[in-house]
Scaffold this active site. Sequence first.
Site, PDB file in Angstrom:
ATOM      1  N   HIS A 163       0.850  -1.265   0.115  1.00 32.56           N
ATOM      2  CA  HIS A 163      -0.217   0.096  -0.006  1.00 32.56           C
ATOM      3  C   HIS A 163       0.807   1.315   0.034  1.00 32.56           C
ATOM      4  O   HIS A 163       0.342   2.540  -0.128  1.00 32.56           O
ATOM      5  CB  HIS A 163      -1.057   0.168   1.299  1.00 32.56           C
ATOM      6  N   LYS A 165       3.228   4.538  -1.204  1.00 29.26           N
ATOM      7  CA  LYS A 165       3.037   5.385  -2.234  1.00 29.26           C
ATOM      8  C   LYS A 165       4.265   6.242  -2.198  1.00 29.26           C
ATOM      9  O   LYS A 165       4.122   7.395  -2.066  1.00 29.26           O
ATOM     10  CB  LYS A 165       1.666   6.375  -2.296  1.00 29.26           C
ATOM     11  N   ASP A 170      17.333   9.047  -6.901  1.00 27.47           N
ATOM     12  CA  ASP A 170      18.715   9.284  -6.923  1.00 27.47           C
ATOM     13  C   ASP A 170      19.228   9.069  -5.187  1.00 27.47           C
ATOM     14  O   ASP A 170      20.485   9.625  -5.053  1.00 27.47           O
ATOM     15  CB  ASP A 170      19.359  10.586  -7.272  1.00 27.47           C
TER      16      ASP A 170
END
Lengths: 222, 222
Positions: A163, A165, A170
């Site tokens: 779940h 996000k 870099d």
Amino acid sequence: MISFSSRWVKVCFGAITFGAVSELVYFTYRKYKRRKWQTNQNESESRKVTEEVLFFPDDRVACKDYFVGEDGCNNNDCRFTHFPNSLSRLYEFINGAKGRLDVCVFVICCIDLADLLIAAHKRHVLVRVISDGEQTEITGSQIWNLRKAGIAVRTNKSSFLMHHKFVVIDDQLLLNGSFNWTRQAISGNQENLMALGNKRIVSLYTNEFERLWNAFDPQKNG
Amino acid sequence: MISFSSRWVKVCFGAITFGAVSELVYFTYRKYKRRKWQTNQNESESRKVTEEVLFFPDDRVACKDYFVGEDGCNNNDCRFTHFPNSLSRLYEFINGAKGRLDVCVFVICCIDLADLLIAAHKRHVLVRVISDGEQTEITGSQIWNLRKAGIAVRTNKSSFLMHHKFVVIDDQLLLNGSFNWTRQAISGNQENLMALGNKRIVSLYTNEFERLWNAFDPQKNG
């Protein structure tokens, strides 16, 4: 009239000269130290830590070509906005990746954002994607397009959700919040996405990405 | 043998004395300045900015009573864990609220977390909750229990999601990430929750909360 040859005048003169010379030496040293400090300060200013928050929904969808396309937008009837907004800033962050893009996002349906990953992959940025197994099957999922373009994608097999996000760019910038990569999140939902350059926090998410990348290795888990 | 009465010895003696006294004055001043700086430093240490990340799932659900209950856990057969984990830290953050709790979370089904909001409300913390309209109707939603306890809850009416998952505690601490307040998020899903005390970031989320609180005012929007 006081005679210049007086013994006490000489004593005072000697004392003042000694004091003045010692202060001069000390202030020259301080000036050198300060200049060095200022140089360090300027260096740290130039790598100033990013700290931004993007809120969604945007009023209109930002034109990817206009903001990060090589030739800009050549469409006179472009139906997307050329005014900077949250999505255009997200385009810029992703497009700014130089060497590595670790994407760990529950749902990836937005074609424009998937295209930016494919573009990064083409310019030899190492792009790795972790997403939720069940969400790869939904209509509009871009996971298959990413795989077709040669991007490594790993997913969970459990019935629980992958779940997260978040994205690490870099190893230096974290994007994290409630924002899934869907058109609804961009122009409908109430969502947020933080962009943080704080080293310690970024490294915690880099470690989490590596942990999940290994946990979801299909060769280990069949 | 050099005579002590020699004029040049006196000149040197005077110079050294003057130099020594001026250095002594200077170093006393420096010491005072340093002590003052250290006091400031200790003060800023004591209000050190929170910067933590909680990852889920936890192996086991943390015992609310043990971590934040007034009398601890008195159950000898307690089936919850007494070892600190991500959820126990979240209990501590919420229970630490002194004056204000602004909760803006898509789904609130976890009874233990809802109970902490009710407990905060009872000890006169101003608790305000924003949640997704449709999610208040699902089985297990705690929104009705919060309202029954007298907590003000506002929801969106649109078909788009109120998808945030953030909390601002006492206008000083932000909790934000992918974490919804469900049992599945605690002990099943891959989730993250950042705890940040960064003033500028916290204020951006406080503003967003106020904006939504007004936007979802039922008296304005029928």
